[in-house]
Write a protein that holds these residues in place. Sequence first.
Motif, short mmCIF file in Angstrom:
data_model
loop_
_atom_site.label_atom_id
_atom_site.label_comp_id
_atom_site.label_asym_id
_atom_site.label_seq_id
_atom_site.Cartn_x
_atom_site.Cartn_y
_atom_site.Cartn_z
N LYS A 170 -3.97 62.72 122.52
CA LYS A 170 -4.24 61.50 122.30
C LYS A 170 -3.11 60.45 122.31
CE LYS A 170 -7.29 62.70 118.44
NZ LYS A 170 -7.48 62.63 116.81
N HIS A 171 -1.91 60.80 122.60
CA HIS A 171 -0.93 59.87 122.80
C HIS A 171 0.05 60.78 123.69
CE1 HIS A 171 -2.03 57.58 119.44
NE2 HIS A 171 -2.16 58.47 118.57
N PRO A 172 -0.19 60.75 124.94
CA PRO A 172 0.43 61.50 125.81
C PRO A 172 2.12 60.89 126.15
CG PRO A 172 -1.26 60.25 127.18
CD PRO A 172 -1.70 60.16 125.54
N LEU A 173 2.90 61.71 125.92
CA LEU A 173 4.39 61.24 126.46
C LEU A 173 4.70 61.80 127.65
CD1 LEU A 173 5.94 60.96 122.94
CD2 LEU A 173 5.36 59.06 124.13
N PRO A 174 5.40 61.22 128.45
CA PRO A 174 6.10 61.85 129.54
C PRO A 174 7.14 62.95 128.95
CG PRO A 174 6.77 59.51 129.47
CD PRO A 174 5.77 59.64 128.38
N LEU A 175 7.62 63.85 129.79
CA LEU A 175 8.42 64.66 129.07
C LEU A 175 10.03 64.15 129.00
CD1 LEU A 175 8.03 67.67 131.78
CD2 LEU A 175 7.17 67.46 129.45
N SER A 176 10.39 63.12 129.58
CA SER A 176 11.81 62.53 129.54
C SER A 176 11.73 61.86 127.88
CB SER A 176 11.96 61.37 130.62
OG SER A 176 10.77 60.60 130.47
N GLU A 177 10.71 61.44 127.51
CA GLU A 177 10.42 60.83 126.04
C GLU A 177 10.08 61.81 125.04
OE1 GLU A 177 7.97 57.49 125.80
OE2 GLU A 177 8.45 56.84 128.13
N ARG A 178 10.04 63.28 125.11
CA ARG A 178 9.78 64.27 124.50
C ARG A 178 11.19 64.78 123.70
NH1 ARG A 178 4.50 66.24 124.28
NH2 ARG A 178 3.08 65.22 125.85
N LYS A 179 11.01 65.33 122.60
CA LYS A 179 12.07 66.00 121.92
C LYS A 179 12.22 67.38 122.41
CE LYS A 179 11.62 63.89 117.41
NZ LYS A 179 11.43 64.02 115.87
N ALA A 180 13.42 67.68 122.41
CA ALA A 180 13.80 69.23 123.17
C ALA A 180 13.20 70.35 122.48
CB ALA A 180 15.42 69.66 123.13
N TYR A 181 12.79 71.37 122.76
CA TYR A 181 12.35 72.57 122.19
C TYR A 181 10.86 72.33 121.83
CZ TYR A 181 17.08 73.37 122.01
OH TYR A 181 18.71 73.42 121.99
#
Length: 464
Positions: free
Chosen positions: A41-52
């Motif tokens: 629903k709210h796809p984020l690029p990997l660069s904006e995601r939290k680690a782990y």
Amino acid sequence: MNTQDTICAIATAQGGAIGVIRISGKDAIAITDRIFTPVGKHPLPLSERKAYTMAFGHIRQDDGEIIDEVLIGLFKSPHSYTGEDCVEISCHGSSFILQQVMQLLIRKGCRAAGPGEFTQRAFLNGKMDLSQAEAVADLIASSSAATHRMAMNQMRGGFSRELSALRERLLHLTSLMELELDFSDHEELEFADRSELETIAGDIEKVISGLVHSFSVGNVLKNGIPVAIVGETNAGKSTLLNTLLNEEKAIVSDIHGTTRDVIEDTVNLSGITFRFIDTAGIRDTHDTIENMGIARSFHKMEQAEIVLWVVDNTCAEAQIRQLSPRILPLCSNKQLIILLNKSDQVSAVPTKLSGLPENTVTLSISAKEKTGIQELQNLLVKTASVPELTSSDLIVTNVRHYEALSLALEDIHRVQNGLQTHLSGDFISQDLRECLFHLAEIVGGEITADEVLGNIFMKFCIGK
């Protein structure tokens, strides 16, 4: 290898349902973002995601065609295996899919990793010392509970902590010697009497000596208890090897002298690894090649801990009488098991076999019909002198560690001798520095040669 490159590798064995591709380096996340389309629903690029965190989505070709649906694990520097930004792509295990993803990553800026390069980066980035890095390879190759326990203990730093404690004591001893040298013109100053120094050196020697002597146990646990299969030609040695391995490893023939070289393989019995060594049949021959094989038979017999002497049961007493002068002298400190083979061809077992060592065990078998094999396996497990290890036991299994510890032991022996003979402090201090150097070699504290690191890490699997 350029450690500034972003590297990628397939990290799983071929043929599984799931395949994992690992990526590590400063551009790992950015490169993966170029080929990955998140779904949700709210796809984020990997660069904006939290680690782990895990992300679900598609890997796409440059033209937008979907290669596969994947899960992506995200690990950010410095809290990752390599200490760098890392990405793990879990896709379906098809070799075609894995290769397509690999090619796409390389086109986007990755480089295919060399053997062991992920673990090498972990070492270079301070995530583990050299002995822990080598334990990763041992863990991958572990084939029994004992080898698994030893590798896990070393990888978790048990060996490193012991060496660190040793180095601290050596540094203390060295500092006392150096202070005496610095203030040698002040006779009224005494930093430690010789008896105290001898006590410290003795404690250090005891620990290093214990580690050196543990290598014989570690080598057996890692490579298997060596079991030499010996006897005359056509006694059934190769048939026995094939039966124990449950595969046609050695050529079996009625022709005398078929086996001319040593054939080795390992089997795990009740958690203990045995390395069975099929040798050339012992007989008098003018064949040069066969004689070379027979010489190797005696050499392997000397190295073995257990000797299986296979005797043709149809002429047992004659064979034992003929070969006893050549075999028994080599078995004085080994477990000798005489296997009366071809029991299916005789009606009775000879009642008396004289002139054999007291600890000799005799067992009637038929390697061809596989009778008595279970009894033999049980006997081998019972005979094997394998200590019960706990997770805290320190056992040296690495030849490089053994060599470094052996040199350190020589150094500390010279220190002890120098203290007892009142040798000049500068000579003792030099031996202490040599001892410290050899201990540091194990964990990589003094390692700078690229050749040494290359030789260690090239033995790793791709992707580890």
